[in-house]
Write a protein that holds these residues in place. Structure first.
Motif, mmCIF file in Angstrom:
data_model
loop_
_atom_site.group_PDB
_atom_site.id
_atom_site.type_symbol
_atom_site.label_atom_id
_atom_site.label_comp_id
_atom_site.label_asym_id
_atom_site.label_seq_id
_atom_site.Cartn_x
_atom_site.Cartn_y
_atom_site.Cartn_z
ATOM 1 N N UNK A 1 0.837 -1.202 0.000
ATOM 2 C CA UNK A 1 0.000 0.000 0.000
ATOM 3 C C UNK A 1 0.875 1.258 0.000
ATOM 4 N N UNK A 36 -5.147 3.212 -7.925
ATOM 5 C CA UNK A 36 -6.405 2.684 -7.375
ATOM 6 C C UNK A 36 -6.410 2.919 -5.879
ATOM 7 N N UNK A 37 -7.463 3.548 -5.356
ATOM 8 C CA UNK A 37 -7.520 3.765 -3.913
ATOM 9 C C UNK A 37 -8.551 4.805 -3.553
ATOM 10 N N UNK A 38 -8.343 5.424 -2.384
ATOM 11 C CA UNK A 38 -9.241 6.473 -1.884
ATOM 12 C C UNK A 38 -8.433 7.731 -1.618
ATOM 13 N N UNK A 138 -2.751 1.910 -4.369
ATOM 14 C CA UNK A 138 -1.623 1.248 -5.052
ATOM 15 C C UNK A 138 -1.361 1.868 -6.406
ATOM 16 N N UNK B 1 -3.497 -5.220 -2.055
ATOM 17 C CA UNK B 1 -4.790 -4.534 -1.933
ATOM 18 C C UNK B 1 -5.662 -4.810 -3.159
ATOM 19 N N UNK B 3 -9.206 -3.820 -5.331
ATOM 20 C CA UNK B 3 -10.187 -2.739 -5.458
ATOM 21 C C UNK B 3 -11.296 -3.167 -6.411
ATOM 22 N N UNK B 136 -12.159 -0.846 -1.384
ATOM 23 C CA UNK B 136 -10.749 -1.223 -1.325
ATOM 24 C C UNK B 136 -10.513 -2.057 -0.067
ATOM 25 N N UNK B 137 -9.560 -2.989 -0.168
ATOM 26 C CA UNK B 137 -9.252 -3.836 0.986
ATOM 27 C C UNK B 137 -8.630 -5.132 0.544
ATOM 28 N N UNK B 138 -8.883 -6.158 1.347
ATOM 29 C CA UNK B 138 -8.281 -7.463 1.050
ATOM 30 C C UNK B 138 -9.291 -8.575 1.171
ATOM 31 N N UNK C 1 -1.907 -5.176 4.010
ATOM 32 C CA UNK C 1 -2.824 -4.215 4.653
ATOM 33 C C UNK C 1 -3.285 -4.755 6.002
ATOM 34 N N UNK C 136 -7.850 1.083 8.520
ATOM 35 C CA UNK C 136 -7.114 0.262 7.555
ATOM 36 C C UNK C 136 -5.826 0.983 7.171
#
Lengths: 138, 138, 138
Positions: A1, A36-38, A138, B1, B3, B136-138, C1, C136
């Protein structure tokens, strides 16, 4: 990340003002290299706002008139907070407009609908204040 | 990660309407395969809202009456934005109700309290408009 | 993460109350071991709020008076939602103040401006209710 952080500084010429900060925020996203993300963009002061709406001057004058009706600046003594300050109305106006926005990042761009623009909403200006841009992904 | 991204489209039959989109959002989360992370759900239009509240019709009628009191649709000419549009009120109503929600994802589910439901709040409808779901996450 | 989750419980002594929960949220962040990321803090109930503003009692009394003007508690029968409940006003007040905050985490700390504090805003209290903290990052 990956993560990225930047502060944007403002010093408005009037007590209340709306500034389109979308280009600065896009520059941050470019610098971050995140695809890609927030993205979080928030006022770091409690008498200012970051919000998403239309870049149209008539609408901004409507916001000004409407917020003054909902939470008038004066009389200052109407507000208990104003014993040693004069900005209680700015705390209330910011509560209506919101502190922050979270925006999706897709393919390295702000994932926006056709008219979405990010604004800094100042309700107690004429001094140095700042906005935080934080991006994770990422 | 990981998405995930999806657009949900709406075309309401009336100018203002509240639609419970929780099932669609849960379907997105299932498709994503993400077990831990954050889910962002936002209106992509600036005259609509995504918010979390109760799925109760009486309350939705209270929202309608309350928002009309805070930011009435008419007279159209009251608003400067309405020189070439008639939806200034919709921009203001959406500001009260909010653009977006961020929801925790835990064990592959929306991490909600007992009554939390996600709504699309339309304030200028009768046309194709959309909502973004990004996870987003895993 | 990495991800972290905790519920914070409250039972206020009055119907409406503001509680500074910043120390509890900071404790969560410390426990999480997360150094860079996003922290979400949201009310899990739809008649309560989590928001960021100033820890100043006069301002909190201003919030109380202002929200009572925008969305009065009484008369109960004014609201359609109050057929079997008496808390329609609490749903509206929470809509103004917001459900959640997203805070940047930088170097293991809440990335705050000088006066930012996180509050639990209760609008229909005197019973067990809770707030979610989800973090997170890495």
């Amino acid at each position: 990340m990956k993560s990225y952080r930047k502060e944007l500084w403002f010093n408005t010429t009037s007590r209340r003002q709306y500034i389109n900060i979308t280009p600065e925020v896009e520059r941050c996203l470019g610098e971050s290299g995140i695809m890609e993300g927030f993205l979080l963009c928030n006022a770091m002061h409690i008498t200012a706002s970051v919000f998403i709406n239309d870049d149209e001057r008539g609408l901004h004058r409507d916001f000004e008139r409407w917020l003054e009706k909902l939470a008038p600046e004066k009389p200052y003594e109407y507000y208990e907070h104003n014993g040693y300050e004069d900005n209680a109305d700015a705390h209330l106006k910011r509560s209506v407009m919101g502190r922050e926005v979270v925006v999706a990042v897709t393919n390295g761009e702000l994932d926006f609908g056709p008219w979405e623009q990010i604004f800094y909403g100042e309700f107690d200006g004429k001094r140095e204040k700042r906005v935080l841009v934080k991006i994770i992904g990422e």
